[in-house]
Design an enzyme around this catalytic site. Structure first.
Site, mmCIF file in Angstrom:
data_model
loop_
_atom_site.group_PDB
_atom_site.id
_atom_site.type_symbol
_atom_site.label_atom_id
_atom_site.label_comp_id
_atom_site.label_asym_id
_atom_site.label_seq_id
_atom_site.Cartn_x
_atom_site.Cartn_y
_atom_site.Cartn_z
ATOM 1 N N GLU A 1 -4.354 8.182 -2.783
ATOM 2 C CA GLU A 1 -4.860 6.905 -2.289
ATOM 3 C C GLU A 1 -5.193 5.957 -3.436
ATOM 4 O O GLU A 1 -5.107 4.735 -3.289
ATOM 5 C CB GLU A 1 -6.095 7.132 -1.419
ATOM 6 N N HIS B 1 0.839 -1.205 0.000
ATOM 7 C CA HIS B 1 0.000 0.000 0.000
ATOM 8 C C HIS B 1 0.871 1.250 0.000
ATOM 9 O O HIS B 1 0.695 2.144 -0.843
ATOM 10 C CB HIS B 1 -0.904 -0.027 1.229
ATOM 11 N N GLU B 2 1.799 1.315 0.943
ATOM 12 C CA GLU B 2 2.636 2.513 1.040
ATOM 13 C C GLU B 2 3.579 2.642 -0.149
ATOM 14 O O GLU B 2 3.925 3.748 -0.560
ATOM 15 C CB GLU B 2 3.413 2.506 2.355
ATOM 16 N N HIS C 1 1.817 4.597 -2.774
ATOM 17 C CA HIS C 1 1.963 6.030 -2.510
ATOM 18 C C HIS C 1 3.349 6.515 -2.951
ATOM 19 O O HIS C 1 3.486 7.567 -3.597
ATOM 20 C CB HIS C 1 1.826 6.305 -1.006
#
Length: 509
Positions: free
Chosen positions: A301, A262-263, A266
């Site tokens: 996101e 997830h990160e 980003h």
């Protein structure tokens, strides 16, 4: 003064903000507990210095000169967008007293450790006084900014410009209409096997696997690093230093793995911003006083959710990479197949914790937060009553009985720093992710085949070209219009969820 002068002064604003981000990263990863009070003052000093420089006479003279210099250029030319961003930010900040900004920044930094202690002891009463003050500060900020219909709209402007409570009611209504039938059918279905996810997985091994998977999808560790924290985050100090964090539970391996994916999503957004935009307003959120290249929190996101869910939780991903996990955790997963692992990490079941929730129920967690935040801001809900309201909303939306404040109202770090108005970005990001992923595969059919072969470069290149490279030059909806031919559309997201979970759970059409 000229456009070049404007860029030079803005570069110094960006430097202040990056310095603040470095202090924030340290506070959330390595700083000893006793450093919180002085760190809060340091961060407040930098935020106010950035704001004062942004609104300085020198900046305004440079802006006046730059506006004359870029007159006649195309409306979406980078130079025109730079000038417009600076003008908008000055107008915004001059509505908010600098003393109010300083109070919010200092309190936000100090509150992190108050929140952390309250969460560790599952005692909301420890955090309630700080949150009460932060809600009041946000109300003051909303009034200073101004709004047409609801004070919450003014606060969302910082994170997702143009989004309103009215729009969210319509959007959330459509999602509930499409998702609730799936949730209800799955509640009656047999759950996939998942016992192996909760076996013992050493912390060191988990961190090695998490970093390896982040690198596999394209996270550049020559310009980044992975650390542990209580609440995972990504933070950048220009595109050349973009750091990610995850959290580790030795008895539940997916937390660190999907947190890192997830990160990394980003991070790849920030690493993909056009180098020419470094230290300019096209890589700086001058309204939010944050050094970031992503155009909105929702757009940001979209990249993390796309890589985490559409890629990282796909059948093809685990067909290709499950052997890596078996090798990393020698003997622990020998009785598990890649198909079983795929189904396990896509298991849908209502839960207490947002960041641990499954892809299908995730947005209900967001609806709870948006509803409660808007009520806090408008004054129809008091902070002291927040835990009760939280628990009631979780029961209504997800049918769960929250056991304590740590698994309930204290689970998110956002309120400690005063980030009220940001939660809608997560659902907007989910919708954008599906819209972009569907379009990418339609426009470039080879992307699907590449993903099947564990080649993530074609998708990454498409996202860099259509999203990341533009930095803050275009608005969220302009990016979507350019990339997909339409603005925010929930239908691809609903199609994705319906197809995926109907197949996993063998639901009737």
């Amino acid at each position: 003064m000229s456009y070049a002068d404007l860029i030079e002064v803005n570069g110094r604003v960006n430097d202040f903000l990056n310095a603040g981000s470095i202090l924030s990263w340290d506070a959330r990863t390595m700083m000893p507990k006793s450093g919180g009070e002085t760190r809060a003052k340091q961060m407040a000093t930098l935020a106010v210095a950035a704001r004062d420089l942004l609104c300085s006479d020198g900046m305004k003279r440079a802006l006046d000169g730059a506006e004359k210099e870029v007159a006649g250029k195309a409306p979406d030319a980078p130079e025109v967008r730079v000038v417009a961003a600076v003008r908008e930010a000055i107008d915004y900040h001059e509505r908010i007293p600098s003393a109010l900004l300083s109070r919010k920044t200092e309190m936000g930094a100090a509150n992190h450790h108050v929140w952390a202690e309250a969460r560790a002891t599952a005692d909301f009463s420890l955090f309630a006084p700080a949150l009460t003050q932060m809600v009041e500060i946000n109300r003051e900020i909303a009034e200073a900014i101004g709004y047409e219909d609801h004070p919450y709209d003014a606060l969302m402007y910082r994170f997702e410009p143009g989004t309103t409570t009215t729009q969210l009611k319509t959007l959330f209504g459509r999602l509930r209409e499409g998702m609730l039938p799936l949730v209800r059918q799955i509640a009656e279905a047999e759950q996939p096997r998942s016992d192996f996810l909760a076996r013992t997985y050493p912390v060191e091994d988990q961190m090695a696997v998490a970093l390896k998977m982040a690198e596999r999808i394209g996270y550049d560790t020559a310009r980044g690093r992975l650390d542990t924290t209580m609440h995972p985050f990504e933070i950048s100090f220009t595109r050349n230093d973009v750091r990610i964090t995850t959290r580790v539970n030795p008895e539940y391996m997916p937390m660190s793995l999907f947190g890192a994916l997830h990160e990394a999503g980003h991070a790849m957004y920030e690493q993909g911003v056009d180098p020419a935009y470094t230290r300019t307003p096209l890589a700086t959120d001058l309204v939010g006083l944050y050094a970031v290249g992503g155009v909105s929190f929702g757009a940001h996101e979209s990249q993390s959710r796309l890589w985490e869910n559409h890629v990282g939780r796909s059948r093809a991903f685990w067909r290709n990479h499950f052997p890596d996990l078996q090798k990393a955790y020698s003997g622990t997963l020998d009785d598990v197949t890649d198909e079983e692992f795929y189904r396990a990490v896509n298991r849908s079941q209502p839960s207490f914790i947002r960041v641990e929730s499954d892809e299908l129920t995730y947005d209900f967690h967001i609806m709870v937060r948006v509803e409660l935040e808007s009520r806090l801001v408008e004054g129809s809900l008091e902070v002291k009553d927040l835990p009760e309201a939280w628990n009631a909303a979780m029961k209504a939306y997800l049918g769960v009985d929250v056991p304590d404040d740590a698994k309930g109202v204290l689970q998110d770090v956002h309120w400690s720093s005063g980030q009220i108005g940001t939660f809608c970005n997560y659902t907007i990001g989910n919708i954008m992710a599906a819209q972009l992923f569907e379009t990418a595969k339609e426009q470039k059919p080879g992307i699907g085949a590449a993903l099947d072969a564990a080649d993530y470069a074609p998708l990454r290149d498409w996202l860099t070209e259509n999203i990341a490279s533009h930095g803050r030059r275009f608005t969220r909806d302009e990016l979507l219009q350019k990339a997909t031919g339409r603005t925010l559309d929930p239908e691809p997201y609903l199609r994705h969820l319906t197809a995926k979970f109907s197949e996993i759970y063998a639901l009737a059409a």
